[in-house]
Design an enzyme around this catalytic site. Structure first.
Site, PDB file in Angstrom:
ATOM      1  N   PHE A 110       0.830  -1.207   0.000  1.00 55.98           N
ATOM      2  CA  PHE A 110       0.000   0.000   0.000  1.00 55.98           C
ATOM      3  C   PHE A 110       0.878   1.277   0.000  1.00 55.98           C
ATOM      4  CE2 PHE A 110      -2.058   2.699   3.502  1.00 55.98           C
ATOM      5  CZ  PHE A 110      -2.626   3.593   2.608  1.00 55.98           C
ATOM      6  N   ILE A 111       1.632   1.503   1.063  1.00 55.33           N
ATOM      7  CA  ILE A 111       2.438   2.734   1.136  1.00 55.33           C
ATOM      8  C   ILE A 111       3.637   2.635   0.186  1.00 55.33           C
ATOM      9  CG2 ILE A 111       3.729   4.280   2.658  1.00 55.33           C
ATOM     10  CD1 ILE A 111       2.091   3.107   5.020  1.00 55.33           C
ATOM     11  N   ASP A 141       9.879  -7.563  -2.721  1.00 59.40           N
ATOM     12  CA  ASP A 141       8.596  -7.817  -2.064  1.00 59.40           C
ATOM     13  C   ASP A 141       8.234  -9.284  -2.237  1.00 59.40           C
ATOM     14  OD1 ASP A 141       5.669  -7.765  -1.461  1.00 59.40           O
ATOM     15  OD2 ASP A 141       5.979  -5.597  -1.427  1.00 59.40           O
ATOM     16  N   ASP A 176      11.786 -13.045  -0.283  1.00 63.19           N
ATOM     17  CA  ASP A 176      11.450 -12.823   1.118  1.00 63.19           C
ATOM     18  C   ASP A 176      12.648 -12.261   1.872  1.00 63.19           C
ATOM     19  OD1 ASP A 176      10.774 -13.345   3.940  1.00 63.19           O
ATOM     20  OD2 ASP A 176       9.070 -14.399   3.045  1.00 63.19           O
ATOM     21  N   TYR A 179       3.824  -5.705  17.551  1.00 66.94           N
ATOM     22  CA  TYR A 179       4.161  -4.899  16.372  1.00 66.94           C
ATOM     23  C   TYR A 179       4.964  -3.668  16.797  1.00 66.94           C
ATOM     24  CZ  TYR A 179       3.091  -1.555  12.571  1.00 66.94           C
ATOM     25  OH  TYR A 179       3.161  -0.608  11.587  1.00 66.94           O
ATOM     26  N   ARG A 198     -26.164  -2.813   8.784  1.00 68.30           N
ATOM     27  CA  ARG A 198     -25.507  -2.556  10.076  1.00 68.30           C
ATOM     28  C   ARG A 198     -23.998  -2.519   9.928  1.00 68.30           C
ATOM     29  NH1 ARG A 198     -23.756  -7.505  12.449  1.00 68.30           N
ATOM     30  NH2 ARG A 198     -23.594  -6.536  14.499  1.00 68.30           N
TER      31      ARG A 198
HETATM   32  P1  NAD Z   1       1.470  -3.453   3.267  1.00 69.50           P
HETATM   33  O1  NAD Z   1       1.135  -4.783   3.830  1.00 69.50           O
HETATM   34  O2  NAD Z   1       0.652  -2.977   2.125  1.00 69.50           O
HETATM   35  O3  NAD Z   1       3.000  -3.390   2.878  1.00 69.50           O
HETATM   36  C1  NAD Z   1       3.964  -4.291   3.342  1.00 69.50           C
HETATM   37  C2  NAD Z   1       4.633  -4.888   2.115  1.00 69.50           C
HETATM   38  O4  NAD Z   1       5.730  -5.699   2.539  1.00 69.50           O
HETATM   39  C3  NAD Z   1       3.705  -5.788   1.300  1.00 69.50           C
HETATM   40  O5  NAD Z   1       3.844  -5.467  -0.065  1.00 69.50           O
HETATM   41  C4  NAD Z   1       4.207  -7.206   1.606  1.00 69.50           C
HETATM   42  O6  NAD Z   1       3.959  -8.082   0.530  1.00 69.50           O
HETATM   43  C5  NAD Z   1       5.675  -6.949   1.871  1.00 69.50           C
HETATM   44  N1  NAD Z   1       6.306  -7.911   2.781  1.00 69.50           N
HETATM   45  C6  NAD Z   1       5.863  -8.268   4.016  1.00 69.50           C
HETATM   46  N2  NAD Z   1       6.714  -9.155   4.562  1.00 69.50           N
HETATM   47  C7  NAD Z   1       7.725  -9.335   3.672  1.00 69.50           C
HETATM   48  C8  NAD Z   1       8.914 -10.118   3.661  1.00 69.50           C
HETATM   49  N3  NAD Z   1       9.225 -10.924   4.683  1.00 69.50           N
HETATM   50  N4  NAD Z   1       9.730 -10.051   2.576  1.00 69.50           N
HETATM   51  C9  NAD Z   1       9.418  -9.256   1.524  1.00 69.50           C
HETATM   52  N5  NAD Z   1       8.312  -8.497   1.482  1.00 69.50           N
HETATM   53  C10 NAD Z   1       7.481  -8.536   2.535  1.00 69.50           C
HETATM   54  O7  NAD Z   1       1.389  -2.418   4.479  1.00 69.50           O
HETATM   55  P2  NAD Z   1       1.584  -0.834   4.522  1.00 69.50           P
HETATM   56  O8  NAD Z   1       0.446  -0.305   5.277  1.00 69.50           O
HETATM   57  O9  NAD Z   1       1.882  -0.307   3.166  1.00 69.50           O
HETATM   58  O10 NAD Z   1       2.854  -0.726   5.458  1.00 69.50           O
HETATM   59  C11 NAD Z   1       4.145  -0.380   4.965  1.00 69.50           C
HETATM   60  C12 NAD Z   1       5.040  -0.142   6.152  1.00 69.50           C
HETATM   61  O11 NAD Z   1       4.572   0.987   6.909  1.00 69.50           O
HETATM   62  C13 NAD Z   1       5.098  -1.311   7.136  1.00 69.50           C
HETATM   63  O12 NAD Z   1       6.399  -1.413   7.652  1.00 69.50           O
HETATM   64  C14 NAD Z   1       4.138  -0.876   8.230  1.00 69.50           C
HETATM   65  O13 NAD Z   1       4.448  -1.493   9.456  1.00 69.50           O
HETATM   66  C15 NAD Z   1       4.417   0.607   8.259  1.00 69.50           C
HETATM   67  N6  NAD Z   1       3.330   1.392   8.861  1.00 69.50           N
HETATM   68  C16 NAD Z   1       2.110   1.420   8.268  1.00 69.50           C
HETATM   69  C17 NAD Z   1       1.095   2.179   8.847  1.00 69.50           C
HETATM   70  C18 NAD Z   1      -0.284   2.263   8.227  1.00 69.50           C
HETATM   71  O14 NAD Z   1      -1.138   2.947   8.788  1.00 69.50           O
HETATM   72  N7  NAD Z   1      -0.547   1.624   7.093  1.00 69.50           N
HETATM   73  C19 NAD Z   1       1.332   2.881  10.026  1.00 69.50           C
HETATM   74  C20 NAD Z   1       2.589   2.818  10.613  1.00 69.50           C
HETATM   75  C21 NAD Z   1       3.591   2.081  10.005  1.00 69.50           C
END
Ligand code: NAD
Length: 311
Positions: free
Chosen positions: A10-11, A30, A53, A142, A195
């Protein structure tokens, strides 16, 4: 070249968009566990994607060839999962970060930008909470994995002479969302438009920031501040309650007479922090201005996700 771990997420995919717009070459690492290749499809072959991974160290090391800056976003994004599977955050957070750092060290890569979280603060008794607040006491596994990753990164910088940008994100919302409160509400309404069940009493109150603002702030800091360890809260400076989010999602759904029902209790689940408010003066002092406050970011996200998910 820039390496974005979690770049299909996502981000991460929004960050890839900004880096590409800056004219940078981008390699994404990824495992597609929650990321999706379609989030990067609009870049065609111009973005290199390594599907692997972070727990496979040799793959991480191979991905470091020719890299100037690592943007480390891959992690388990689901805070709730830690209540059921207790080693997920340790492995996908702390150990994955160790592998990134060690691969950087042996490859001579000296710059890392890291997606940390306001979850490291736990239930802070100073609000809005500044970066200088401490001692921090996370209450989720987390949050613990983010704090330990920050510590490892800082230690790497101190020991091996690297530079880092540690971004403590508020709740990030926007298009391509695959989890989170707005995403959950839309799926619940899709299943039953009469709901909407809300976890907790709905008074949980947090800071929200759009994904576009979040990645713009990340890049702004990486390009603009230059300490060895640069630590910033990323948010908008205001908050929104879960109750209000439920109302906004229902309004945007167009469904009428939806009964919003609360499961009760001050938190949505064990480890949920009922109120977070990030002090973002330090970020703003660098000249960064968010384009949307929390409520506007939530409404815009509700529209985008209703469009993506369909009701
Ligand atoms: P997301 O799940 O969309 O992104 C995580 C990505 O990492 C995914 O594309 C997933 O496939 C990949 N991934 C996970 N484990 C992996 C591994 N072992 N090896 C390779 N790839 C791997 O989530 P996001 O919301 O986009 O979060 C991105 C980052 O921002 C994360 O570190 C999350 O903890 C952090 N974060 C997000 C938020 C939020 O509100 N979304 C808030 C604080 C921090």
């Amino acid at each position: 070249m820039e390496l974005v771990t979690g770049g299909a997420g996502f981000i991460g995919s929004h960050l890839v968009d900004v880096l590409v717009a800056q004219g940078k070459s981008v390699r994404v690492f990824d495992n597609l566990s929650s990321g999706r290749e379609e989030f990067l499809a609009h870049h065609g072959d111009s973005v290199e994607i390594i599907q692997a991974d972070l727990l496979n160290y040799d793959d991480v090391k191979a991905a470091m060839a020719g890299i100037e800056t690592v943007h480390h976003l891959a992690a388990n994004p689901d805070i709730r999962l830690g209540t059921e599977v207790t080693d997920t955050d340790l492995r996908q957070g702390t150990i994955a970060t160790y592998n990134v750092l060690e691969a950087m060290r042996v490859s001579g890569v000296k710059r890392i930008s890291f997606a940390s979280s306001s979850a490291i603060y736990g239930e802070a008794d100073v609000m809005p909470t500044p970066e200088t607040y401490g001692p921090v006491k996370p209450i989720s596994l987390y949050g613990a994995s983010k704090l330990s990753s920050e510590a490892l990164i800082s230690a790497w910088c101190g020991t091996f002479g690297a530079k880092s940008w540690l971004h403590r994100f508020a709740n990030i919302v926007g298009s391509r969302g695959t989890h989170g409160v707005i995403f959950d509400f839309i799926h619940k309404l899709k299943a039953d438009p009469t709901r909407l069940e809300v976890l907790g009493d709905g008074r949980q109150e947090k800071s929200y920031m759009s994904a576009e603002d979040c990645v713009r702030a990340m890049v702004h800091l990486v390009d603009g501040v230059d300490e060895d360890v640069n630590l910033y809260n990323l948010g908008t400076g205001d908050t929104c309650s879960v109750r209000r989010i439920a109302e906004i999602v229902v309004e945007e759904s167009g469904f009428e007479n939806v009964s919003i029902e609360y499961t009760g209790g001050k938190r949505g689940w064990a480890g949920d922090v009922p109120k977070t408010s990030l002090d973002v003066e330090y970020l703003f002092s660098t000249g960064f201005v968010p384009s949307m406050q929390s409520e506007a970011a939530i409404r815009y996200t509700a529209r985008a996700l209703i469009d993506e998910i369909g009701l």
